[in-house]
Design an enzyme around this catalytic site. Structure first.
Site, PDB file in Angstrom:
ATOM      1  N   MET A   1      -8.619   9.705   8.775  1.00  0.00           N
ATOM      2  CA  MET A   1      -8.937  10.000   7.701  1.00  0.00           C
ATOM      3  C   MET A   1      -9.824  11.284   7.495  1.00  0.00           C
ATOM      4  O   MET A   1     -10.748  11.312   6.833  1.00  0.00           O
ATOM      5  CB  MET A   1      -9.701   8.627   6.854  1.00  0.00           C
ATOM      6  CG  MET A   1      -9.048   7.711   6.641  1.00  0.00           C
ATOM      7  SD  MET A   1      -9.423   6.290   6.036  1.00  0.00           S
ATOM      8  CE  MET A   1     -10.189   5.217   7.463  1.00  0.00           C
TER       9      MET A   1
ATOM     10  N   LYS B   1      -3.327   3.133  -2.732  1.00  0.00           N
ATOM     11  CA  LYS B   1      -4.654   3.846  -2.995  1.00  0.00           C
ATOM     12  C   LYS B   1      -4.348   5.119  -2.068  1.00  0.00           C
ATOM     13  O   LYS B   1      -4.291   5.322  -1.043  1.00  0.00           O
ATOM     14  CB  LYS B   1      -6.083   3.022  -2.231  1.00  0.00           C
ATOM     15  CG  LYS B   1      -6.225   1.770  -2.948  1.00  0.00           C
ATOM     16  CD  LYS B   1      -7.533   1.225  -2.321  1.00  0.00           C
ATOM     17  CE  LYS B   1      -7.672  -0.153  -2.775  1.00  0.00           C
ATOM     18  NZ  LYS B   1      -8.839  -0.836  -1.841  1.00  0.00           N
TER      19      LYS B   1
ATOM     20  N   ASP C   1       0.896  -1.182   0.107  1.00  0.00           N
ATOM     21  CA  ASP C   1      -0.138   0.000  -0.175  1.00  0.00           C
ATOM     22  C   ASP C   1       0.935   1.416   0.174  1.00  0.00           C
ATOM     23  O   ASP C   1       2.093   1.158   0.281  1.00  0.00           O
ATOM     24  CB  ASP C   1      -0.945   0.130   1.206  1.00  0.00           C
ATOM     25  CG  ASP C   1      -2.330  -0.579   0.985  1.00  0.00           C
ATOM     26  OD1 ASP C   1      -2.398  -1.070  -0.249  1.00  0.00           O
ATOM     27  OD2 ASP C   1      -3.027  -0.846   2.078  1.00  0.00           O
TER      28      ASP C   1
END
Length: 185
Positions: A159, A45, A23
Site C-alpha cells: 500500500m 474499499k 472486496d
C-alpha cells in the site's frame, strides 16, 4: 486478482456460499466463478471510496450468519496481512459464530515472483519484513524505514503507491543511501 492465484480450497468453498461479501481486489474473473445461486454483496474499499465501512461489513457478516446462511468473505491476497481479518474474526467470535479462514496468496510475495525478484537469497538477504505504508484512513506509516538499515534484509512495503514521495522523504531523512537497491512493483 488473477484467477491463476486462486487456491483450490478457496475455489471449492465457493460452492458452499449462500452469500459472498466481495472486496475490490477480487477480479471479475474470480467473481465469475461464484455460483449464480449465491448472493454477491459488493463491499469494495478503494482509496477515497468505501462502498461499506468496516463496521457495516462486520454487521453484514453477523447478520447473514445469524440468518443461518453460509457467508464467504472474499478478499484479494492473504487477509491475515493488513486485510482486517483480526477485526472480522473478533466480531464473529463475539457473536458466537464459527469461521474458517482460507488464506490466499499474498501480493507481497506474488508481486516479487511476477517481477522476477527473489526476496531471500542465501548470503544476500537473510530475512524479510512485510510492512504497510498506509495506516487507517490516509495516514502514512514510516516506522518501518529504520528496517532498511539492517544489512542483508529485504523490506516489502505494501500500500505504498500513493506515498511514494513521502517514502523518498522519509528515507532521506533517515540518512539511508539513495542508491540502496529497490523495486517498485
Amino acid at each position: 486478482g488473477s484467477v491463476g492465484n486462486l487456491t483450490l480450497r478457496a475455489l471449492e468453498s465457493f460452492e458452499l456460499f449462500d452469500v459472498a461479501l466481495v472486496d475490490a481486489l477480487v477480479s471479475q474473473e474470480i467473481r465469475a466463478l461464484i455460483p449464480l445461486t449465491c448472493k454477491v454483496v459488493d463491499v469494495s474499499k478503494k482509496k477515497g471510496f468505501h462502498s461499506k465501512n468496516q463496521d457495516e461489513i462486520n454487521a453484514l457478516l453477523v447478520q447473514y450468519a445469524k440468518e443461518g446462511l453460509v457467508v464467504g468473505r472474499l478478499k484479494g491476497g492473504d487477509p491475515s496481512l493488513f486485510g482486517r481479518l483480526g477485526e472480522e474474526k473478533a466480531i464473529l467470535a463475539k457473536n458466537g459464530i464459527d469461521c474458517v479462514v482460507i488464506n490466499g496468496i499474498t501480493s507481497a510475495l506474488r508481486a516479487c515472483s511476477v517481477a522476477g525478484i527473489v526476496p531471500t537469497i542465501r548470503d544476500v538477504s537473510k530475512g524479510v519484513t512485510i510492512v504497510s505504508a498506509h495506516l487507517k484512513e490516509t495516514l502514512f506509516n514510516d516506522d518501518w524505514v529504520v528496517f532498511l538499515k539492517q544489512p542483508r534484509h529485504t523490506v516489502i512495503v505494501l500500500m505504498a503507491h500513493s506515498f511514494a514521495g513521502k517514502i523518498q522523504d522519509a528515507i532521506a531523512k533517515a540518512g539511508i543511501d539513495a542508491s540502496l537497491p529497490a523495486a517498485f512493483v
